[in-house]
Design a protein around this motif. Sequence first.
Motif, PDB file in Angstrom:
ATOM      1  N   PRO A 275       1.296  16.543  11.144  1.00 18.86           N
ATOM      2  CA  PRO A 275       0.693  15.460  11.927  1.00 18.86           C
ATOM      3  C   PRO A 275      -0.263  14.573  11.148  1.00 18.86           C
ATOM      4  O   PRO A 275      -0.597  13.477  11.600  1.00 18.86           O
ATOM      5  CB  PRO A 275      -0.052  16.216  13.036  1.00 18.86           C
ATOM      6  CG  PRO A 275      -0.408  17.523  12.406  1.00 18.86           C
ATOM      7  CD  PRO A 275       0.756  17.854  11.510  1.00 18.86           C
ATOM      8  N   THR A 276      -0.727  15.026   9.980  1.00 17.23           N
ATOM      9  CA  THR A 276      -1.781  14.326   9.254  1.00 17.23           C
ATOM     10  C   THR A 276      -1.257  13.458   8.110  1.00 17.23           C
ATOM     11  O   THR A 276      -2.012  13.090   7.204  1.00 17.23           O
ATOM     12  CB  THR A 276      -2.780  15.358   8.687  1.00 17.23           C
ATOM     13  OG1 THR A 276      -2.073  16.266   7.832  1.00 17.23           O
ATOM     14  CG2 THR A 276      -3.445  16.153   9.792  1.00 17.23           C
ATOM     15  N   VAL A 277       0.017  13.105   8.139  1.00 15.08           N
ATOM     16  CA  VAL A 277       0.625  12.365   7.039  1.00 15.08           C
ATOM     17  C   VAL A 277      -0.165  11.094   6.711  1.00 15.08           C
ATOM     18  O   VAL A 277      -0.462  10.814   5.550  1.00 15.08           O
ATOM     19  CB  VAL A 277       2.091  12.008   7.376  1.00 15.08           C
ATOM     20  CG1 VAL A 277       2.624  10.925   6.441  1.00 15.08           C
ATOM     21  CG2 VAL A 277       2.971  13.254   7.276  1.00 15.08           C
ATOM     22  N   ASN A 278      -0.506  10.330   7.737  1.00 13.44           N
ATOM     23  CA  ASN A 278      -1.211   9.065   7.551  1.00 13.44           C
ATOM     24  C   ASN A 278      -2.676   9.260   7.927  1.00 13.44           C
ATOM     25  O   ASN A 278      -3.006   9.510   9.082  1.00 13.44           O
ATOM     26  CB  ASN A 278      -0.575   7.973   8.413  1.00 13.44           C
ATOM     27  CG  ASN A 278      -1.159   6.601   8.166  1.00 13.44           C
ATOM     28  OD1 ASN A 278      -2.354   6.386   8.359  1.00 13.44           O
ATOM     29  ND2 ASN A 278      -0.320   5.671   7.756  1.00 13.44           N
ATOM     30  N   LYS A 279      -3.564   9.138   6.954  1.00  8.38           N
ATOM     31  CA  LYS A 279      -4.979   9.418   7.189  1.00  8.38           C
ATOM     32  C   LYS A 279      -5.577   8.490   8.234  1.00  8.38           C
ATOM     33  O   LYS A 279      -6.310   8.936   9.121  1.00  8.38           O
ATOM     34  CB  LYS A 279      -5.765   9.296   5.874  1.00  8.38           C
ATOM     35  CG  LYS A 279      -7.252   9.585   6.023  1.00  8.38           C
ATOM     36  CD  LYS A 279      -7.960   9.544   4.672  1.00  8.38           C
ATOM     37  CE  LYS A 279      -9.448   9.862   4.838  1.00  8.38           C
ATOM     38  NZ  LYS A 279     -10.150   9.902   3.521  1.00  8.38           N
ATOM     39  N   ALA A 280      -5.277   7.208   8.165  1.00  7.89           N
ATOM     40  CA  ALA A 280      -5.862   6.249   9.104  1.00  7.89           C
ATOM     41  C   ALA A 280      -5.414   6.530  10.533  1.00  7.89           C
ATOM     42  O   ALA A 280      -6.225   6.479  11.473  1.00  7.89           O
ATOM     43  CB  ALA A 280      -5.490   4.828   8.690  1.00  7.89           C
ATOM     44  N   ILE A 281      -4.136   6.832  10.707  1.00 10.40           N
ATOM     45  CA  ILE A 281      -3.609   7.097  12.052  1.00 10.40           C
ATOM     46  C   ILE A 281      -4.168   8.405  12.589  1.00 10.40           C
ATOM     47  O   ILE A 281      -4.539   8.514  13.762  1.00 10.40           O
ATOM     48  CB  ILE A 281      -2.068   7.112  12.007  1.00 10.40           C
ATOM     49  CG1 ILE A 281      -1.543   5.700  11.735  1.00 10.40           C
ATOM     50  CG2 ILE A 281      -1.493   7.654  13.313  1.00 10.40           C
ATOM     51  CD1 ILE A 281      -0.069   5.644  11.415  1.00 10.40           C
ATOM     52  N   TRP A 282      -4.249   9.429  11.719  1.00  8.05           N
ATOM     53  CA  TRP A 282      -4.802  10.714  12.160  1.00  8.05           C
ATOM     54  C   TRP A 282      -6.277  10.566  12.527  1.00  8.05           C
ATOM     55  O   TRP A 282      -6.734  11.135  13.519  1.00  8.05           O
ATOM     56  CB  TRP A 282      -4.604  11.767  11.081  1.00  8.05           C
ATOM     57  CG  TRP A 282      -5.178  13.100  11.454  1.00  8.05           C
ATOM     58  CD1 TRP A 282      -6.282  13.697  10.925  1.00  8.05           C
ATOM     59  CD2 TRP A 282      -4.692  13.996  12.456  1.00  8.05           C
ATOM     60  NE1 TRP A 282      -6.514  14.905  11.532  1.00  8.05           N
ATOM     61  CE2 TRP A 282      -5.543  15.111  12.481  1.00  8.05           C
ATOM     62  CE3 TRP A 282      -3.615  13.951  13.339  1.00  8.05           C
ATOM     63  CZ2 TRP A 282      -5.359  16.178  13.351  1.00  8.05           C
ATOM     64  CZ3 TRP A 282      -3.421  15.023  14.212  1.00  8.05           C
ATOM     65  CH2 TRP A 282      -4.282  16.117  14.203  1.00  8.05           C
ATOM     66  N   ARG A 283      -7.005   9.782  11.769  1.00  3.20           N
ATOM     67  CA  ARG A 283      -8.418   9.552  12.099  1.00  3.20           C
ATOM     68  C   ARG A 283      -8.543   8.845  13.445  1.00  3.20           C
ATOM     69  O   ARG A 283      -9.399   9.188  14.256  1.00  3.20           O
ATOM     70  CB  ARG A 283      -9.084   8.708  11.007  1.00  3.20           C
ATOM     71  CG  ARG A 283     -10.536   8.366  11.326  1.00  3.20           C
ATOM     72  CD  ARG A 283     -11.256   7.729  10.167  1.00  3.20           C
ATOM     73  NE  ARG A 283     -12.676   7.578  10.477  1.00  3.20           N
ATOM     74  CZ  ARG A 283     -13.629   7.452   9.581  1.00  3.20           C
ATOM     75  NH1 ARG A 283     -13.309   7.434   8.293  1.00  3.20           N
ATOM     76  NH2 ARG A 283     -14.883   7.328   9.951  1.00  3.20           N
TER      77      ARG A 283
END
Length: 548
Positions: A275-283
């Motif tokens: 789920p954490t592939v994209n840092k900005a989206i996960w944040r």
Amino acid sequence: MLPAAASLGRLAARSNCSIYLTLHSVMNILIVNPPHTAIGSRIPREQLPPLGLLCVGGPLLDAGHDVTLLDAELGPLSHTEIVRRVVMHCPQVLLIGHSGSTSAHPTVVELTRRFRAELPNLTIIYGGVFPTYHFRDILAHEPQLDVIVRGEGEATVSKLIAAIECGDDLASVEGIAFRRDGQIVETPPARMIEDLNAYRVGWELIDPKRYSYYGGKRAVVMQFSRGCPHLCNYCGQRGFWARWRHRDPQKFAKEIAWLHRTHGVELINLADENPTVNKAIWRELCEAIIAENINVTIIGSTRADDIVRDADILHLYRKAGIERFLLGMENTDEATLKKIRKGSATTTDREAIRLMRQHGILSLATWVTDFEEITDRDFVHSLRQLLWYDSDQIMSLYVTPHRWTGYYRIAASRRVIQLDQRKWDYKHQVLETMHMPPWRIFLWVKFIELVMQARPKALWRSFLQPDRAARHGMRWFTRMGRRVLFHEWWNFFFRDRRVSDGPTLEQFWGAPQDHQEIPLNIFRQRKPAKSAEQIVAADSPPFDYNQI
């Protein structure tokens, strides 16, 4: 056989069940989640709802169909009771599948044979990762199964049910396989779902009060993203889900909040591969959950390199409710990690564990023992490395090769020692090792687990550390581990049956399929449908696993 043009007539022929079709123009659909024999399903004494089936059920409900879920994992129900309930419900269409589809397949076969015997006009649709790739073998040997859905099911099943309802040619439905005139029809792959927000989960199909996990917390399974950009060649999920996609973070957070406030859900088990592939989206997701101001526990899995990358926002992980992440470390040997294309390093793994502990997040490290030939020295090395990692929890697994992965080609000549497909659940050794008998490997694995979970640090974290949430997670895992340990010991020495002269892996499952690893159509260019003259009957598999 299910002649495409005769699908509707076959359904309407059942006078006692056709009222839904003739009067209301809706289908009476029953979705069955079969009981699973795997350790992970039976030992916890807690159950999670079947997310994949709920994802298929939501669009069918929105299309106006009468949809019911029979979750036979609850109990679990006996096969006789499942058949009785199916016959009483008398559906027009039955959908069946399981998240552990390889090891659950023998159960699906047994149940659907009994369904067909009791309801000869029932249309049975089967889906999941295993049938997506083994559809030819299955359709060639299991005449009771009418249609197999290949790949993601939400859009495909809705179109399939509409075709059955209207009597259309099933060959017009992408992403399925079925029989016509004794031959197997494979339609072109379905287009990958680009917008995961377009299909909702059918939460009304379950009673959330009946599901719990992680020590009695009312729980559900959710999926924020699908797919994974990494190239691990042993992974049985990456190719099925294709490229990484995600739901809208704000909408996903609101759905979590709704489940918590409306249904009292306390725990979210993320089913994402990564789920954490994209840092900005996960944040953005973490911040959206925090903004909802709810008290939920979130557990899931991710990669160690993502944790290290996110060192500056790990406080948001914890504030959003993340209490435990599984880290798929797979092996402690750098050469093996390179061979299986893990794309990680042992130093990164250790740093991820340290950072998670610093922010109050438990680490569950998975360790796969037999990617290659192993010796006592290898186990000693693994134990030293695992102690160096110092993860909070450890889950030992055995390599379980899938025909559609790159690792299968590497291991194709190794011999199979476990012929019972129900044991292909990552918790049983299925491939022969030349230098060590199975009992010796088993004792080493159990010894390492005991050392890791009974060492002073682990005991302190279970009973004396100040973080209440971490203590709860450690104690729950210890209870589960104790039950699993006794179960595995008893089964290994008194129930499991292994062979010493089994077939090679390729003889057992068939030729490698890694060239078909991604069955979903992720490109804009469409392939033309096969004509009737191009349809080829399936070859018999080289090893009839249904005779096990």
